[in-house]
Structures are given as C-alpha cells and as structure tokens.
Motif scaffolding. Structure first.
Motif, PDB file in Angstrom:
ATOM      1  N   SER A   1      14.604  -1.499  67.131  1.00 14.82           N
ATOM      2  CA  SER A   1      14.157   0.078  67.487  1.00 14.82           C
ATOM      3  C   SER A   1      12.772   0.382  66.530  1.00 14.82           C
ATOM      4  O   SER A   1      11.976   0.812  67.011  1.00 14.82           O
TER       5      SER A   1
ATOM      6  N   CYS B   1      16.929   3.631  71.151  1.00 14.29           N
ATOM      7  CA  CYS B   1      18.082   3.521  70.361  1.00 14.29           C
ATOM      8  C   CYS B   1      19.220   3.579  70.852  1.00 14.29           C
ATOM      9  O   CYS B   1      19.387   3.441  72.245  1.00 14.29           O
ATOM     10  N   ASP B   2      20.411   4.046  70.086  1.00 10.63           N
ATOM     11  CA  ASP B   2      21.719   3.907  70.778  1.00 10.63           C
ATOM     12  C   ASP B   2      22.090   2.593  71.530  1.00 10.63           C
ATOM     13  O   ASP B   2      22.685   2.643  72.643  1.00 10.63           O
TER      14      ASP B   2
ATOM     15  N   ALA C   1      18.875   4.501  74.964  1.00  7.71           N
ATOM     16  CA  ALA C   1      18.277   5.574  74.946  1.00  7.71           C
ATOM     17  C   ALA C   1      17.022   5.598  74.676  1.00  7.71           C
ATOM     18  O   ALA C   1      16.683   4.959  73.473  1.00  7.71           O
TER      19      ALA C   1
ATOM     20  N   ASN D   1      13.506   7.294  73.699  1.00  3.85           N
ATOM     21  CA  ASN D   1      12.874   8.750  73.304  1.00  3.85           C
ATOM     22  C   ASN D   1      11.348   8.312  73.282  1.00  3.85           C
ATOM     23  O   ASN D   1      10.731   7.420  73.022  1.00  3.85           O
TER      24      ASN D   1
ATOM     25  N   THR E   1      18.632  11.322  78.293  1.00  5.68           N
ATOM     26  CA  THR E   1      18.865  11.140  76.951  1.00  5.68           C
ATOM     27  C   THR E   1      17.692  10.936  76.422  1.00  5.68           C
ATOM     28  O   THR E   1      17.712  10.735  74.995  1.00  5.68           O
ATOM     29  N   ASP E   2      16.433  11.149  77.055  1.00  8.92           N
ATOM     30  CA  ASP E   2      15.173  11.055  76.413  1.00  8.92           C
ATOM     31  C   ASP E   2      15.098  12.581  75.514  1.00  8.92           C
ATOM     32  O   ASP E   2      14.724  13.616  76.203  1.00  8.92           O
ATOM     33  N   ALA E   3      15.250  12.280  74.362  1.00  6.04           N
ATOM     34  CA  ALA E   3      14.839  13.577  73.222  1.00  6.04           C
ATOM     35  C   ALA E   3      13.438  13.769  72.812  1.00  6.04           C
ATOM     36  O   ALA E   3      13.500  14.656  72.092  1.00  6.04           O
TER      37      ALA E   3
ATOM     38  N   LYS F   1      11.887  14.963  68.919  1.00  2.72           N
ATOM     39  CA  LYS F   1      13.182  15.126  68.283  1.00  2.72           C
ATOM     40  C   LYS F   1      13.921  13.904  68.102  1.00  2.72           C
ATOM     41  O   LYS F   1      14.117  13.524  67.028  1.00  2.72           O
ATOM     42  N   GLY F   2      14.134  13.013  69.194  1.00  4.68           N
ATOM     43  CA  GLY F   2      14.794  11.841  69.004  1.00  4.68           C
ATOM     44  C   GLY F   2      14.086  10.935  68.140  1.00  4.68           C
ATOM     45  O   GLY F   2      14.573  10.076  67.263  1.00  4.68           O
TER      46      GLY F   2
ATOM     47  N   LEU G   1      14.416  11.965  64.275  1.00  7.63           N
ATOM     48  CA  LEU G   1      15.758  11.682  64.049  1.00  7.63           C
ATOM     49  C   LEU G   1      15.696  10.239  63.569  1.00  7.63           C
ATOM     50  O   LEU G   1      16.303   9.828  62.215  1.00  7.63           O
ATOM     51  N   PHE G   2      15.314   9.279  64.355  1.00  7.35           N
ATOM     52  CA  PHE G   2      15.315   7.982  63.978  1.00  7.35           C
ATOM     53  C   PHE G   2      14.497   7.818  62.680  1.00  7.35           C
ATOM     54  O   PHE G   2      15.191   6.999  61.755  1.00  7.35           O
TER      55      PHE G   2
END
Length: 109
Positions: free
Chosen positions: A32, A46-47, A67, A69, A81-83, A86-87, A90-91
C-alpha cells in the motif's frame, strides 16, 4: 487439497528473512505504501485480504477485494469503496513503516 501450502494471511503469521522475522501483513502494508509513492501520492490500495500460496517455487500472495482510494476529483472512480482523499489521509495517518518498507527504500509518509 493443498491446504498445507496455502494459508490465510493474518496479523500473527510471520516469515523469516535475512532482515529477521517479518509479519506477513507487513508486506501488504508495504505494498500500500509503495502504491502511494509510485502514484506520486494520488492513489492507495488498501483493505487487502487473501492467502499466501506457498505451493510454487516462490510464495505468492493471492489477494482479493482491494479498496482503491484515489485523489481523482471524480467521486468513487474505483467503486463505492473509493473514499478519495479521506481514505488516503486515513492510511497515511495510521501507517507505520516496517522492515519491508525500509527494505524497499520507501520514504516515510
């Protein structure tokens, strides 16, 4: 079946390398991180879930249901699931570089 050659990847599974013992999930986190660097901070994968297939000459991760992003302005470009940013944020805020990140020469996030 070849159940003995395929194992689920969980946080407790480790592998011994020249650099020492490494958690299998460290490879997933480093991947990632690598995607983030390779895409010039525009994307993260991710995920990641899957298994480590040790049946062949070299072990291979068989990963499913990623997922993605993206920084792209188009909302949900890679599915629901594409945030977006924000995603990615977060990572970046939770990622801790590990031995695999360092072995790949990845810069700190």
């Amino acid at each position: 079946g070849n159940v003995g050659y395929v194992r689920n990847v969980n946080s407790d599974s480790t592998i011994d390398l020249k650099i020492g013992e490494v958690c299998l999930t460290d490879f997933l986190h480093a991947f990632s991180h690598w995607v983030y660097v390779f895409t010039h901070n525009k994307m993260i994968v991710c995920d990641l879930q899957g298994v480590l297939d040790e049946e062949g000459r070299y072990p291979v991760f068989r990963l499913t249901d990623p997922a993605i992003n993206s920084k792209n302005r188009k909302h949900h470009r890679y599915g629901r699931t594409d945030a977006g940013m924000k995603g990615i944020r977060l990572f970046c805020s939770t990622h801790k570089c590990n031995k695999v990140c360092k072995g790949l020469g990845l810069p700190p996030i």
